[in-house]
Design an enzyme around this catalytic site. Structure first.
Site, PDB file in Angstrom:
ATOM      1  CG  HIS A  23      -0.148   0.145   2.536  1.00 40.63           C
ATOM      2  ND1 HIS A  23       0.624  -0.863   3.037  1.00 40.63           N
ATOM      3  CD2 HIS A  23      -0.052   1.173   3.424  1.00 40.63           C
ATOM      4  CE1 HIS A  23       1.183  -0.480   4.171  1.00 40.63           C
ATOM      5  NE2 HIS A  23       0.782   0.758   4.431  1.00 40.63           N
ATOM      6  CG  ASP A  48       1.505   4.802   5.018  1.00 39.56           C
ATOM      7  OD1 ASP A  48       0.979   3.670   5.056  1.00 39.56           O
ATOM      8  OD2 ASP A  48       2.598   5.054   5.544  1.00 39.56           O
ATOM      9  CG  HIS A  98       5.029   0.986   2.859  1.00 41.71           C
ATOM     10  ND1 HIS A  98       4.333   2.080   2.398  1.00 41.71           N
ATOM     11  CD2 HIS A  98       4.564   0.770   4.124  1.00 41.71           C
ATOM     12  CE1 HIS A  98       3.508   2.519   3.327  1.00 41.71           C
ATOM     13  NE2 HIS A  98       3.624   1.731   4.391  1.00 41.71           N
ATOM     14  NE  ARG A 139       1.815   4.335  10.988  1.00 41.16           N
ATOM     15  CZ  ARG A 139       0.961   3.395  10.568  1.00 41.16           C
ATOM     16  NH1 ARG A 139       1.329   2.514   9.656  1.00 41.16           N
ATOM     17  NH2 ARG A 139      -0.250   3.334  11.080  1.00 41.16           N
TER      18      ARG A 139
END
Length: 283
Positions: free
Chosen positions: A101, A103, A258, A274
């Site tokens: 995907h 983000d 990723h 994150r």
């Protein structure tokens, strides 16, 4: 500061600096390397949350992920990705990124870049892979490139509407609450996007979030998506990263997809912080 390429296709490691204490001239060199290599790995960083947040803010305005249950207690814009359990409950998301995907492509304004910091790493598993969507587009046949002109893809956060992915086992009982109830309205973006800083074209779809092509019928659209998704996952486009403790990675969601590779044995810990930087509307 040294910047050392990690592969022929993408990625570079940055050594000899502290990202929490950068002069503007040094940051400008880092930003140029980010555009050139698409993924940067900063080694040996001591980053309490406020320093990671501060570094991310140099790239732009931070965004807040829609999954609020994994947020850091002291920073709304920081999420915890973790296989650690306390009292039998995961302290963060153990399955984030389990399908290829880019983000937040399911929002009108997707993510510019993502920054992930390794607080704890397992002995086995937990790697991350990135695939270069510049190269995925550039290696298409001219006939296919012409076919993609003017096409737009529909993206959704809701796993229940996407037959290409499964609902993780730990979320099956609360799946509707976790996916359908919090999903924003679908986003529609060009199937080929232009990078706003480099001007290069990149393929822009993923197996995790993309569910259809607006200008094509269902059968034709799904067949084309199958072809493009298989193409974008070719090993020639991919760099696989094995994490070191206190690695900080930052990657460009405008030209990459990723994957969190998983494979962490029960009882071992992969614990990450994150943050994401808000981008702009794809064109």
């Amino acid at each position: 500061m040294q910047i050392n390429p990690l592969s022929d296709v993408l990625g570079a490691e940055v050594v000899g600096i502290d990202v929490g204490n950068l002069e503007d001239e040094t940051f400008d060199k880092i930003h140029a390397a980010f555009l050139e290599h698409h993924v940067l790995v900063f080694r040996d960083q001591e980053l309490p949350p406020e320093r990671q947040v501060g570094f991310a803010q140099r790239f732009g305005e931070l965004d807040v992920h829609i999954q609020k249950d994994n947020k850091h207690s002291g920073h709304e814009a920081m999420q915890i990705l973790s296989t650690k359990k306390v009292d039998g409950k995961y302290v963060g998301s153990p399955s984030a990124g389990d399908a290829w995907h880019s983000d937040l492509s399911y929002t009108d304004i997707p993510t510019l870049c993502t920054m992930l910091y390794a607080v704890e790493i397992p002995e086995v598993g937990g790697d991350t892979e990135w695939s270069n969507m510049y190269q995925a587009y550039e290696t298409l046949s001219e006939e296919t490139k012409e076919k993609l002109e003017g096409l737009h893809a529909r993206h959704t956060f809701n796993r229940f509407r996407n037959p290409r992915v499964e609902v993780p086992e730990i979320y099956k009982e609360i799946g509707k609450e976790r996916y359908a109830d919090i999903a924003p309205p679908d986003a529609v973006h060009p199937l080929v996007r232009t990078h706003p800083e480099t001007g290069r074209k990149a393929l822009y779809l993923s197996e995790r979030f993309t569910i259809g092509i607006e200008e094509l019928g269902e059968e034709e659209g799904q067949a084309l998506m199958d072809e493009l998704i298989a193409h974008q996952k070719q090993r020639d486009f991919i760099y696989r990263h094995k994490w070191n403790l206190h690695d900080l990675t930052i990657w460009d969601n405008r030209c990459l997809i990723h994957l969190a590779c998983g494979g962490v044995p029960e009882g071992q810990i992969r614990h990450m912080h994150r943050v994401i930087v808000r981008g702009d509307k794809p064109f």
